[in-house]
Structure formats: structure tokens, C-alpha cells
Design an enzyme around this catalytic site. Sequence first.
Site, PDB file in Angstrom:
ATOM      1  N   MET A 211       0.884  -1.209  -0.125  1.00 40.36           N
ATOM      2  CA  MET A 211      -0.032  -0.122  -0.038  1.00 40.36           C
ATOM      3  C   MET A 211       0.862   1.187  -0.140  1.00 40.36           C
ATOM      4  O   MET A 211       1.951   1.240   0.381  1.00 40.36           O
ATOM      5  CB  MET A 211      -0.969   0.124   1.235  1.00 40.36           C
ATOM      6  CG  MET A 211      -1.931  -0.941   1.417  1.00 40.36           C
ATOM      7  SD  MET A 211      -3.211  -0.624  -0.350  1.00 40.36           S
ATOM      8  CE  MET A 211      -4.256  -2.286   0.041  1.00 40.36           C
ATOM      9  N   CYS A 212       0.382   2.183  -0.197  1.00 41.26           N
ATOM     10  CA  CYS A 212       1.073   3.772  -0.485  1.00 41.26           C
ATOM     11  C   CYS A 212       0.571   4.502   0.503  1.00 41.26           C
ATOM     12  O   CYS A 212      -0.289   4.182   1.620  1.00 41.26           O
ATOM     13  CB  CYS A 212       0.459   4.378  -1.871  1.00 41.26           C
ATOM     14  SG  CYS A 212       0.616   3.136  -3.095  1.00 41.26           S
ATOM     15  N   GLN A 213       1.300   5.523   0.694  1.00 39.94           N
ATOM     16  CA  GLN A 213       0.729   6.879   1.614  1.00 39.94           C
ATOM     17  C   GLN A 213       0.605   7.955   0.852  1.00 39.94           C
ATOM     18  O   GLN A 213       1.008   8.332   0.026  1.00 39.94           O
ATOM     19  CB  GLN A 213       1.937   6.922   2.650  1.00 39.94           C
ATOM     20  CG  GLN A 213       2.061   5.540   3.525  1.00 39.94           C
ATOM     21  CD  GLN A 213       2.331   6.087   5.048  1.00 39.94           C
ATOM     22  OE1 GLN A 213       2.113   7.134   5.391  1.00 39.94           O
ATOM     23  NE2 GLN A 213       2.530   4.911   5.728  1.00 39.94           N
TER      24      GLN A 213
ATOM     25  N   ILE B  49       3.526   8.531  -1.782  1.00 42.15           N
ATOM     26  CA  ILE B  49       4.872   7.730  -1.839  1.00 42.15           C
ATOM     27  C   ILE B  49       4.137   6.271  -2.104  1.00 42.15           C
ATOM     28  O   ILE B  49       3.285   5.916  -1.534  1.00 42.15           O
ATOM     29  CB  ILE B  49       5.676   7.761  -0.667  1.00 42.15           C
ATOM     30  CG1 ILE B  49       4.808   7.581   0.868  1.00 42.15           C
ATOM     31  CG2 ILE B  49       6.456   8.926  -0.723  1.00 42.15           C
ATOM     32  CD1 ILE B  49       5.897   7.657   1.814  1.00 42.15           C
TER      33      ILE B  49
END
Lengths: 261, 261
Positions: free
Chosen positions: B1-3, B78
Site C-alpha cells: 500500500m501507498c501513503q 509515496i
Amino acid sequence: MCQLLGMNCNVPTDICFSFTGFACRGGRTDHHSDGWGIAFFEEKGSRLFLDYLPSAQSPVAQLVQQYPIKSKSVIAHIRKATQGEVSLANTHPFQREIWGQYWIFAHNGDLNNLPAIRGEYYRPVGSTDSEHAFCLILEHLRQHFSQAPSLTQLAAVLKDFVPHLAQHGIFNFMLSNGDWLFAHCSTKLHYIIRQAPFAVAQLVDEDVSIDFSEVTTPEDRVAVIATLPLTTNETWHAMQAGEMVYFCEGQVTHVLLPNTL
Amino acid sequence: MCQLLGMNCNVPTDICFSFTGFACRGGRTDHHSDGWGIAFFEEKGSRLFLDYLPSAQSPVAQLVQQYPIKSKSVIAHIRKATQGEVSLANTHPFQREIWGQYWIFAHNGDLNNLPAIRGEYYRPVGSTDSEHAFCLILEHLRQHFSQAPSLTQLAAVLKDFVPHLAQHGIFNFMLSNGDWLFAHCSTKLHYIIRQAPFAVAQLVDEDVSIDFSEVTTPEDRVAVIATLPLTTNETWHAMQAGEMVYFCEGQVTHVLLPNTL
């Protein structure tokens, strides 16, 4: 007037050397100090660095000079505002997506009384004649082609449409989708093809030289296109008024001279 | 997963403090190291900095931390790649023009079996589910509105369409045109509104604190939205699954809770 810089290559190449000289013209060796921008294609992606500070003073320009981004197609622009205030929305190059590809455009010159924007697919965000012209080109192409055309198909449409816009003033521009780079000259545009045997080149604007033979392989081929020659000891081809050149893989693939347009 | 990280303010504000903590999560305090990007709106213009290096090591991220760009709306991302290879074309945020406005989108999550792209107006360049979803949203909006709608009109259309896409997986996202910023939570998204009286904030990811009272005026209002809280000593609002919040001028203007969708 503004200044343009473009590069099209057969292998991803950094533009640090040419950009170092070019960036000086944004407020140091010349007066184009109303912002600047540079677009790098990296495979299908693109990245656009923009700043409304003069390129000679911009921290973003320092980054671009020091961070060697390798690209097969680059377009850069330093601006001397003639139409539209100094703002990020008016800073070239401009980018849009068409047929699932990013296209980049930058312009040097002044266009007046351009046709109104139909705006079904593309509309300008800022207030420049340049972005207006870019949207007209894309709108015209999108009306003609709902899927990406071949270079020959595209060239046939641009060949008729570009002179139509160029009648409205001065229209030196570069347009690229990362594979192809088109350069059109109204008044001032030069290019050079660098290929083996590579030699030493000396910048006009800075006391900097580079020996390309040390940083290339014999197969490399790089086209550099600029408003004015960037080096003192190489022979640049001066484009004619009305000439349009298509670059691909670092070489010229089509030349349309005014009498063939 | 991304942020994800977003900011929406009533006066142009730099995001250096929040971005410093956030950038650490790209390869240092967390493992989101498959590229990053940040988009700043400045009036009608936008600039997008992208890099496929981890943000903790990227020269472009260093520039963003050191060069205080003042903006009323920012979206950063990100990436931990789940769909689509690591490349510039797959790096968020994504940008398109609609109604003569730039719109920016970034997504955290995974979507599967999305509806096919009709692609009359918008097509993806890269291969992510995220850009695919962005193009579906824009296509849907453009089919509904040929001119820019009001926030209320837009909200009415997104209210129906977003849950339809969210059924395909995890769809935490932010979307902005520079004035409005929409945040949708599927699984994880937090926000905070900073306003007078301002206090000291301490980053989670770095031993850095800031006294906002020294760098603000009493009228300033800043909404910060992030996947996970960025500070240790402030109270962040945890969004519910299915909640959609509209920010404008640094405050919440609409909240759509799942049972009102």
C-alpha cells in the site's frame, strides 16, 4: 521573445551540458527572465519542472543541472513574457494527454487573433497565445484521429494545419510525444545532430566544454534543437522560415520546406 | 500500500514540515519505496515533482523539503507498487485538464476489475488501477458537465459515482482542482485542521518540531490530510470507511458519511 531548447536521441541521454548554457540565458547572459520550464520523457511517462523565477536563479534549475535525468526526448523553454502575466499557469512547456500519450509543447513568438477555442477536448488553463495554439493543435488532431495515428498520418495533418496557425504571427515551436519531436521555424530555430565521431564542444554562454567521445558510445545519436546555437565550435543548421522538421531516434525523419508545405 | 498526504489552506502555505516527516516513510521509517510525487497548485497553475527513487533518497524530494513552495492545495504520494511496474508513468499524483482547470489525483489501495475505459476524453498513459480510476472519474464528470460545475453540482455526481468505483477494492484517494480538495476513505485516512491558537507540533517520523504560532497569522487555516497522523501531539480525525470530505479554504465544507451516500 523566449528561447527554446529540445533534444531527441536514440538512447536516453542527459541534457545537463546543453541546459547549463541555456539556463544562463534566463536572466544572466540574456534577458529571458519571466520563468522557465523543462519536460523530460522517460518511457511513456514525463516530468515537467517549472519555475517562475529566472532560470539563472532558480533552485529548480540548479537541480536539473545537477541531477542527470536520462531521456530520449526533452523540451525546455525560458520565457520573456509578451502575452499573459508571469505565473505558473503561463509557464511553458505545456502538457496534455491525447490517445493515452503525454504530449508536450513550447513556443517562441507571438500569435494574434487565433481562432476561438472550440474546447470539446482541450482548453487552456492560462492566458497565453502559446497554450491557446497548443490546444488548437490537439483539438484538431483529436477531431481527426480518435486513436494514435502513424507518424506519416500525423505529419499529413500538421502539414496543413501548422501554416494556418503560423499566419497569425511568429510560431517557432516544438512538440513531442516522447518518441517524435517536431520543430517548426517561423523566424529562428537551429539544430545539430551529434553522432560518431564525437568531439569536444564549447558552450557559448559559459566557460564550459565537454568531450562527447568520453561520454558516448559509437552508436549514440543526439539531435539538439535551440533558438540560437549553444556551442561555438560546431556547425548548427539554421532552419528556414516555414520549415518543419520531424526528429525520431536522434535523426531527422522528415523535412517539410515552405515550398512543399 | 501507498501513503497519501494532502493540504488545503486559506492562504498559500508551504508544506516543508509535513513533507519532511512524510518523505521519511518512502524508504526510511517505512517501506514505500517505489517512487513518489507531489503536486502544488499555485493559482490556476500546478507543478508536479515526480521521482521513481524512494523519497528518502531522492534529490527531487530534497529540493521540495528545502524550497518552500507556497500553495493553497497540495497532494503528495509515496508508492509501494501493487499494480503496474515502477516507472514514471505509474508514479502518482496524476494530472489532467478538465474545463480549463488542472485536476490532480492520488490513490492508496488496490482496485480490481474496474469498468473498461470508454476513453472519449481521458485515457491512462501508465498501467495502474489508480490512473484508470482517475480517468473513469474525469470521463464521468466530463460526460455530465461540459462546463465547470459548482461544488454542490460536482458533489452530487461524485456522491453516486465514487461508491460505485469503491466497490472494486480499496479506494483511499485525494482529488483537487486547486480550490477544492476531496478526500475519500476506504480503509485509512486522517485529517487535522490547524487554526488559531496555533501550537507546537512534533513529527512522528523525525525528531523535528515546529511552533506554528511563529509562522502563521491568526486568520490562517490549514487542513492536512494523511494516511496516518504525521504528528505525535495533535488530535487527528480518523475518517470512517466510506466517508468523503470536501475541503475548501482550509476547512471542511461537506462531509458525506457512508449512510448518507
